[in-house]
Write a protein that holds these residues in place. Structure first.
Motif, short mmCIF file in Angstrom:
data_model
loop_
_atom_site.label_atom_id
_atom_site.label_comp_id
_atom_site.label_asym_id
_atom_site.label_seq_id
_atom_site.Cartn_x
_atom_site.Cartn_y
_atom_site.Cartn_z
N ALA A 289 36.15 29.10 23.81
CA ALA A 289 35.95 30.14 22.80
C ALA A 289 34.61 30.84 23.02
CB ALA A 289 36.00 29.52 21.41
N VAL A 290 33.58 30.07 23.37
CA VAL A 290 32.26 30.66 23.62
C VAL A 290 32.29 31.56 24.84
CG1 VAL A 290 29.85 30.16 24.15
CG2 VAL A 290 31.10 28.69 22.54
N TRP A 291 32.88 31.07 25.93
CA TRP A 291 32.91 31.87 27.16
C TRP A 291 33.78 33.11 27.01
CZ3 TRP A 291 29.46 31.43 30.81
CH2 TRP A 291 28.83 30.21 31.03
N THR A 292 34.86 33.03 26.22
CA THR A 292 35.68 34.22 25.98
C THR A 292 34.88 35.31 25.28
OG1 THR A 292 37.70 32.87 25.86
CG2 THR A 292 37.79 35.07 24.90
N ARG A 293 33.99 34.91 24.36
CA ARG A 293 33.11 35.88 23.69
C ARG A 293 32.07 36.44 24.67
NH1 ARG A 293 33.15 36.02 18.15
NH2 ARG A 293 30.97 36.70 18.12
N VAL A 294 31.58 35.59 25.57
CA VAL A 294 30.64 36.06 26.58
C VAL A 294 31.30 37.11 27.48
CG1 VAL A 294 29.24 35.39 28.58
CG2 VAL A 294 29.29 33.93 26.55
N VAL A 295 32.55 36.85 27.86
CA VAL A 295 33.28 37.82 28.68
C VAL A 295 33.44 39.14 27.94
CG1 VAL A 295 35.52 38.34 29.72
CG2 VAL A 295 34.50 36.08 30.04
N ALA A 296 33.81 39.07 26.66
CA ALA A 296 34.01 40.29 25.88
C ALA A 296 32.72 41.10 25.76
CB ALA A 296 34.54 39.94 24.49
N ARG A 297 31.58 40.42 25.69
CA ARG A 297 30.31 41.11 25.48
C ARG A 297 29.66 41.55 26.79
NH1 ARG A 297 25.80 40.41 21.21
NH2 ARG A 297 27.63 39.89 20.00
N HIS A 298 29.70 40.70 27.81
CA HIS A 298 28.95 40.97 29.03
C HIS A 298 29.84 41.20 30.26
CE1 HIS A 298 25.23 39.99 26.96
NE2 HIS A 298 25.77 38.85 26.55
N GLY A 299 31.13 40.99 30.14
CA GLY A 299 32.01 41.18 31.28
C GLY A 299 32.27 39.89 32.04
N TRP A 304 31.02 34.73 35.01
CA TRP A 304 31.43 33.95 36.19
C TRP A 304 30.20 33.42 36.93
CZ3 TRP A 304 32.32 35.94 41.61
CH2 TRP A 304 33.12 35.09 42.37
N ARG A 305 29.24 34.27 37.12
CA ARG A 305 28.02 33.87 37.82
C ARG A 305 27.26 32.79 37.06
NH1 ARG A 305 26.32 40.11 39.40
NH2 ARG A 305 27.42 40.19 41.40
N LEU A 306 27.15 32.96 35.75
CA LEU A 306 26.44 31.98 34.94
C LEU A 306 27.17 30.63 34.94
CD1 LEU A 306 24.18 31.27 32.95
CD2 LEU A 306 25.60 32.24 31.12
N SER A 307 28.50 30.66 34.91
CA SER A 307 29.29 29.43 34.89
C SER A 307 29.04 28.58 36.12
CB SER A 307 30.78 29.77 34.80
OG SER A 307 31.07 30.52 33.65
N VAL A 453 34.20 49.39 43.53
CA VAL A 453 32.96 49.70 42.84
C VAL A 453 32.36 48.42 42.30
CG1 VAL A 453 31.90 51.01 40.97
CG2 VAL A 453 33.84 51.97 42.24
N GLU A 454 31.10 48.21 42.57
CA GLU A 454 30.42 47.01 42.07
C GLU A 454 30.37 47.05 40.55
OE1 GLU A 454 28.09 43.61 41.54
OE2 GLU A 454 29.19 44.31 43.30
N ASP A 455 30.77 45.97 39.92
CA ASP A 455 30.73 45.86 38.46
C ASP A 455 29.27 45.64 38.05
OD1 ASP A 455 30.90 45.25 35.80
OD2 ASP A 455 32.60 43.87 36.03
N PRO A 456 28.69 46.55 37.24
CA PRO A 456 27.30 46.39 36.85
C PRO A 456 27.09 45.24 35.90
CG PRO A 456 28.30 48.21 35.65
CD PRO A 456 29.30 47.75 36.66
N ARG A 457 28.20 44.69 35.34
CA ARG A 457 28.04 43.62 34.38
C ARG A 457 28.10 42.27 35.06
NH1 ARG A 457 32.32 44.82 29.80
NH2 ARG A 457 33.66 44.95 31.62
#
Length: 457
Positions: A289-299, A304-307, A453-457
């Motif tokens: 649930a936490v990571w799904t919110r992180v994805v919604a906010r930061h992409g 993925w990188r933080l994980s 295109v590189e994803d800036p997020r």
């Protein structure tokens, strides 16, 4: 009465019904991966060098048949869709092979035991690949928007973790306490029969409710060799695939070795693996649930990188655990990192599939995901070589010949090797480019941008 084109509308398949399929696909293969060393090497006495050789061979065979299975799925044209027929055939075959895998006759030994292990290990992995290539291909098709995918993927990973609680954490209790003992095999057979029946029912329920998009299968059927060449010449296939395999290989080592880590490294009965696995899985469920919110906010890319970084740190902590309490504390970190990878890795792969569909004008999710499965099949080589290395460096050859320090051997197997893989993945994830999230309609166009295109997020 529904309109003819209703089946092509986004969200037509409820996310929970698609997601529950992960529960069914996870139970069989994770019991196999989590208990095969204990069952064949430590209890039945299969030599670890023979085990390692089989794992390398079976990984090669499985890597070769995966693209073929995915290609056949992409070319399938039936009134029931492209993916559902394969799901309905693969489910009972996987259940039957899993039961046979854990039903080796007591009279087998030596070459006979090796052949039984090799045949059913390869068959189980082949039918698991058939199921997962088709099940995974439905995610980008049913849910074109990344936010919708994140929700569906979060739900299915949650179901996977529930399945892991059963197929990994509960299995040692069922096999060595409820239905059998730590020295017998009867408990494994009974548990496999129960899990097989449950998995079959769940997969059939999911498959019958999936609403595939007709326009995805009305175009010309893709040809194998041009499609394979298009995929292997795609830079993203290699960069994303190899990076993701660092995560997959690390977790494969953990799932395969955790019971023997508890037995030898912590000096506890195998049943205590229940507590360590339960903590890892429960914190993974909470973390989704936490990571799904992180994805919604930061992409998805940033998450993925933080994980990867969190996962690498968790293995270092697990290496220094000395008892169940400290292992459980490290398990919390493992769960946090693992849930992040579960929530993001498939979303990164889905972006690559979107870019391929835009570039080539064909939806080849089955072949593409099966080609990505090639990197997953490297896990078999990784686990086989890692286990073989324990004999070379620590003298652990089997339960009958554990060497002078099996505790250190499985501490290296379960913690040091996964740390190295996760650390490599964390570095690679920081430097590779990943396509930006396209609008849903972009997957329908045949004219893509020249370069991702590189994803800036």
């Amino acid at each position: 009465m529904s309109r003819p084109d209703q089946a092509d509308l986004p969200g037509r398949t409820p996310a929970w019904r698609y997601a529950i399929g992960m529960f069914g696909t996870s139970i069989p293969i994770n019991m196999i991966k989590g208990s095969m060393i204990l069952y064949y090497v430590d209890i039945l006495g299969l030599d670890v060098r023979a085990y390692g050789a089989v794992m390398v061979i079976y990984a090669i065979i499985d890597a070769l048949d995966n693209p073929l299975l995915g290609h056949l799925s992409d070319r399938t044209r039936t009134r029931y869709g492209r993916r559902r027929p394969w799901l309905l055939v693969g489910a009972p075959m996987l259940a039957a092979c899993m039961i046979a895998f854990f039903s080796a006759p007591a009279s087998l030994e030596g070459v006979g035991l090796l052949v039984w292990f090799a045949v059913f290990a390869i068959l189980c992995e082949a039918f698991d690949s058939m199921l997962n290539a088709n099940y995974g291909a439905l995610l980008p098709e049913l849910y074109p928007r990344e936010r919708d995918r994140a929700v569906a993927n979060g739900l299915r990973q949650g179901f996977q973790l529930v399945a892991l609680v059963i197929s990994l954490a509960l299995t040692p209790l069922l096999t060595t306490q409820v239905f059998g003992t730590e020295e017998t095999t009867q408990g494994f057979q009974i548990t496999a029969i129960i899990y097989g029946a449950v998995a079959l029912a769940v997969i059939v329920f999911m498959a019958l409710g999936a609403r595939e998009r007709p326009r995805y299968s009305t175009r010309e059927r893709p040809r194998l060799l041009p499609s394979v060449w298009s995929i292997v010449s795609n830079r993203l296939f290699w960069t994303v695939g190899l990076t993701g395999s660092c995560y997959g290989g690390a977790m494969a080592l953990v799932l395969a070795g955790i019971q023997l880590y508890v037995r030898y490294s912590l000096g506890l009965p195998v049943v205590n693996a229940l507590y360590l696995q339960a903590v890892v899985i429960l914190f993974s469920v909470a973390g989704l649930a936490v990571w799904t919110r992180v994805v919604a906010r930061h992409g998805a890319l940033r998450a993925w990188r933080l994980s990867f970084a969190v996962l690498a740190v968790s293995f270092a902590a697990l290496f220094f655990a000395t008892d169940l309490v400290t292992a459980l504390a490290a398990g919390v970190l493992v769960g946090a990192g693992w849930s992040g990878m579960l929530a993001t890795n498939d979303l990164i792969v889905a972006r690559v599939l979107d870019a391929d569909a835009a570039r080539n004008g064909e939806h080849r999710e089955g072949l593409f995901l099966s080609a990505f499965g090639f990197f997953g099949r490297l896990n078999g080589i990784v686990t086989g070589l890692a286990l073989t290395s324990l004999g070379v460096f620590f003298g652990y050859n089997s339960g009958d010949d554990p060497g002078a320090d099996p505790g250190l051997a499985f501490r290296v197997y379960l913690c040091a090797y996964p740390f190295v893989l996760a650390a490599i993945g964390a570095v690679a994830a920081r430097i590779i480019s990943v396509p930006a999230e396209p609008p849903p309609e972009a997957a329908q166009t045949a004219e893509p941008p020249a370069e991702p295109v590189e994803d800036p997020r």
